[in-house]
Design an enzyme around this catalytic site. Structure first.
Site, PDB file in Angstrom:
ATOM      1  CD  GLU A 166      -2.664   1.392   2.488  1.00 49.50           C
ATOM      2  OE1 GLU A 166      -3.711   2.058   2.434  1.00 49.50           O
ATOM      3  OE2 GLU A 166      -2.226   0.867   3.540  1.00 49.50           O
TER       4      GLU A 166
ATOM      5  CE  LYS B  85      -3.534  25.811  -5.801  1.00 48.25           C
ATOM      6  NZ  LYS B  85      -2.687  26.801  -5.108  1.00 48.25           N
TER       7      LYS B  85
ATOM      8  CG  ASP C   6      -2.399  15.600  -1.421  1.00 46.66           C
ATOM      9  OD1 ASP C   6      -3.209  16.218  -2.151  1.00 46.66           O
ATOM     10  OD2 ASP C   6      -1.692  16.156  -0.577  1.00 46.66           O
TER      11      ASP C   6
ATOM     12  CD  GLU D 157      -6.904   4.989   9.852  1.00 51.98           C
ATOM     13  OE1 GLU D 157      -6.198   4.372  10.664  1.00 51.98           O
ATOM     14  OE2 GLU D 157      -6.700   4.957   8.616  1.00 51.98           O
TER      15      GLU D 157
ATOM     16  CG  ASP E  76     -12.891  11.811  -0.535  1.00 54.78           C
ATOM     17  OD1 ASP E  76     -11.668  11.540  -0.614  1.00 54.78           O
ATOM     18  OD2 ASP E  76     -13.308  12.942  -0.253  1.00 54.78           O
TER      19      ASP E  76
ATOM     20  CG  ASP F  32       9.177  10.036  -1.895  1.00 56.28           C
ATOM     21  OD1 ASP F  32       8.129   9.647  -2.443  1.00 56.28           O
ATOM     22  OD2 ASP F  32       9.620  11.181  -2.040  1.00 56.28           O
TER      23      ASP F  32
ATOM     24  CD  GLU G 257     -13.564   2.892   2.344  1.00 57.45           C
ATOM     25  OE1 GLU G 257     -14.440   2.213   1.775  1.00 57.45           O
ATOM     26  OE2 GLU G 257     -12.372   2.524   2.442  1.00 57.45           O
TER      27      GLU G 257
END
Length: 217
Positions: free
Chosen positions: A44, A122, A118, A192, A154, A96, A194
């Site tokens: 993940e 932009k 995230d 969390e 979402d 990373d 979700e």
């Protein structure tokens, strides 16, 4: 969302090298050895506070899970959960996600999860989205041919972008959910975020896509 600093987090991480690594390069190509078995490896990317990856490891003991997170304040929450659970099929990487080829060999990973990444809305930040083509190339490099990418969000705009991005990249869309919690999908494990968004009545979007073998360029 800014996470509160946890006192002693760095020391806790350093004190548990058997559960969490800040540099996994020594295990590149040898992750099954670290787990001590030949089970498939699922990762993940961006595990946040870890509810998803911990619950997946509990629900599927026949799969090895690696939670990858670059924020110390987030991954310490996963480590705390793992210290309680002591799941033999869960490892953590504080690195990373853009550098995954430093930590995994070609074709070492069986499945990739991206959950509530995230959105970087932009246009000038497009390259930071975890479904941008350079990230997809990284996942494909470390993934076995015909491995799957599972993505949940979402954010409708990010979902639409991601659908287009994986299609343009040449992946096969296996399934799409435009309102996951109103579907007949079974076995969903929530993050969390979700839980928070679904309680507000927001639809959760999900897709499964397949890498179609290795690219030549």
């Amino acid at each position: 969302m800014r996470l509160r600093n946890k006192p002693g987090a760095k020391d806790t991480i350093l004190n548990h090298p058997e559960l969490i690594l800040t540099d996994g390069s020594d295990w590149k190509g040898k992750w099954q050895e670290r787990f001590g078995n030949d089970q498939p490896i699922h990762i993940e990317v961006g595990s946040g506070k870890g509810q998803f990856i911990v619950e997946m490891a509990k629900a599927h003991p026949d799969v090895n899970y690696i939670g990858i997170e670059m924020q110390t304040n987030a991954i310490i929450s996963i480590l705390e959960k793992q210290l309680e659970e002591q799941l033999p099929n869960l490892q953590l990487l504080l690195v990373d996600g853009a550098d995954l080829t430093d930590y995994f060999a070609d074709s070492e990973v069986d499945q990739v999860y991206l959950n509530f990444s995230d959105p970087w809305p932009k246009t000038r930040h497009e390259k930071r989205r975890l479904t941008y083509k350079t990230f997809l190339k990284t996942y494909e490099t470390i993934a076995k041919p015909e491995a799957e990418l599972h993505f949940k969000t979402d954010n409708q705009s990010l979902f639409e972008y991601s659908l287009a991005s994986v299609t343009w990249y040449g992946m096969t869309i296996k399934k799409v959910w435009l309102n996951l919690h109103e579907s007949n999908f079974e076995g969903n494990i929530m993050t969390e975020y979700e839980e928070k968004f679904s309680q507000k009545g927001q639809p959760i979007y999900r897709l499964e896509a397949i890498f179609n073998g290795k690219k030549l360029n």
